[in-house]
Design an enzyme around this catalytic site. Structure first.
Site, PDB file in Angstrom:
ATOM      1  N   GLU A   1       0.856  -1.178   0.000  1.00 18.94           N
ATOM      2  CA  GLU A   1       0.000   0.000   0.000  1.00 18.94           C
ATOM      3  C   GLU A   1       0.897   1.234   0.000  1.00 18.94           C
ATOM      4  O   GLU A   1       1.973   1.237   0.589  1.00 18.94           O
ATOM      5  CB  GLU A   1      -0.915   0.011   1.228  1.00 18.94           C
ATOM      6  CG  GLU A   1      -1.944  -1.092   1.213  1.00 18.94           C
ATOM      7  CD  GLU A   1      -3.044  -0.931   2.253  1.00 18.94           C
ATOM      8  OE1 GLU A   1      -3.137   0.134   2.902  1.00 18.94           O
ATOM      9  OE2 GLU A   1      -3.825  -1.887   2.402  1.00 18.94           O
TER      10      GLU A   1
ATOM     11  N   HIS B   1      -4.617   6.424   0.302  1.00 22.70           N
ATOM     12  CA  HIS B   1      -3.814   5.209   0.322  1.00 22.70           C
ATOM     13  C   HIS B   1      -4.372   4.251  -0.723  1.00 22.70           C
ATOM     14  O   HIS B   1      -5.457   4.460  -1.254  1.00 22.70           O
ATOM     15  CB  HIS B   1      -3.751   4.581   1.718  1.00 22.70           C
ATOM     16  CG  HIS B   1      -4.987   3.890   2.172  1.00 22.70           C
ATOM     17  ND1 HIS B   1      -6.086   4.560   2.668  1.00 22.70           N
ATOM     18  CD2 HIS B   1      -5.309   2.567   2.227  1.00 22.70           C
ATOM     19  CE1 HIS B   1      -7.010   3.688   3.016  1.00 22.70           C
ATOM     20  NE2 HIS B   1      -6.577   2.467   2.746  1.00 22.70           N
TER      21      HIS B   1
ATOM     22  N   HIS C   1      -5.085   0.156  -2.147  1.00 23.21           N
ATOM     23  CA  HIS C   1      -5.315  -1.254  -1.853  1.00 23.21           C
ATOM     24  C   HIS C   1      -4.814  -2.005  -3.087  1.00 23.21           C
ATOM     25  O   HIS C   1      -5.552  -2.153  -4.063  1.00 23.21           O
ATOM     26  CB  HIS C   1      -6.796  -1.540  -1.612  1.00 23.21           C
ATOM     27  CG  HIS C   1      -7.308  -1.078  -0.292  1.00 23.21           C
ATOM     28  ND1 HIS C   1      -8.625  -1.240   0.081  1.00 23.21           N
ATOM     29  CD2 HIS C   1      -6.694  -0.478   0.759  1.00 23.21           C
ATOM     30  CE1 HIS C   1      -8.793  -0.749   1.305  1.00 23.21           C
ATOM     31  NE2 HIS C   1      -7.635  -0.271   1.729  1.00 23.21           N
TER      32      HIS C   1
ATOM     33  N   ASP D   1      -8.709  -0.113   8.069  1.00 20.75           N
ATOM     34  CA  ASP D   1      -8.910   1.324   7.830  1.00 20.75           C
ATOM     35  C   ASP D   1      -9.854   1.909   8.880  1.00 20.75           C
ATOM     36  O   ASP D   1      -9.610   3.002   9.404  1.00 20.75           O
ATOM     37  CB  ASP D   1      -9.482   1.574   6.431  1.00 20.75           C
ATOM     38  CG  ASP D   1      -8.524   1.200   5.316  1.00 20.75           C
ATOM     39  OD1 ASP D   1      -7.299   1.200   5.543  1.00 20.75           O
ATOM     40  OD2 ASP D   1      -9.012   0.909   4.206  1.00 20.75           O
TER      41      ASP D   1
END
Length: 139
Positions: free
Chosen positions: A31, A88, A90, A101
């Site tokens: 990530e 961010h 995935h 999260d």
């Protein structure tokens, strides 16, 4: 912030997706993360600032490097902009908030943008209790 829409500059989107693809190409995939800058009242993102992911398990989690984050937040403020939120990726799952999260979200009122290397992205406002989905308009 009250708008249910996030306006994302095309350059910022391209920067985020490029960063996400770099992380996904790693061995193992990781990530990536960063700070979104712009106008928080209008929920407009004009720039994305990458930050190192210092999570112990970067394949499935992210943690913004604290020192880099503080420096970037100071630079954003010095430029007269706001920190709108964070992004961010995935790399191996859908771009929706994961259980991790939800557990780690800690900035109520800020936007959390999540993307996948294939270009899909979602944005959510953290209310302090849950994520509230926002529409994303690339401009």
């Amino acid at each position: 912030m009250t708008s249910s829409r996030l306006s994302l500059a095309a350059d910022a989107r391209d920067s985020i997706l490029s960063h996400a693809r770099e992380g996904a190409a790693g061995d193992p995939p990781a990530e990536v993360c960063g700070v979104l800058a712009g106008d928080s009242d209008a929920r407009t993102v004009t720039a994305a600032h990458p930050v190192s992911n210092v999570a112990a398990e970067p394949r499935v989690a992210y943690e913004l490097d604290p020192e880099e984050t503080v420096s970037i937040l100071e630079a954003i403020e010095s430029a007269g902009d706001d920190a709108v939120g964070f992004y961010h990726s995935h790399p191996e799952s859908d771009p929706v908030p994961s259980a991790t999260d939800r557990e780690r979200a800690s900035w109520p009122g800020y936007v959390y943008l999540i993307c996948s290397p294939d270009g899909r992205m979602t944005a959510h406002e953290w209310t302090g209790d849950e994520f509230r989905e926002l529409s994303v308009a690339v401009e």
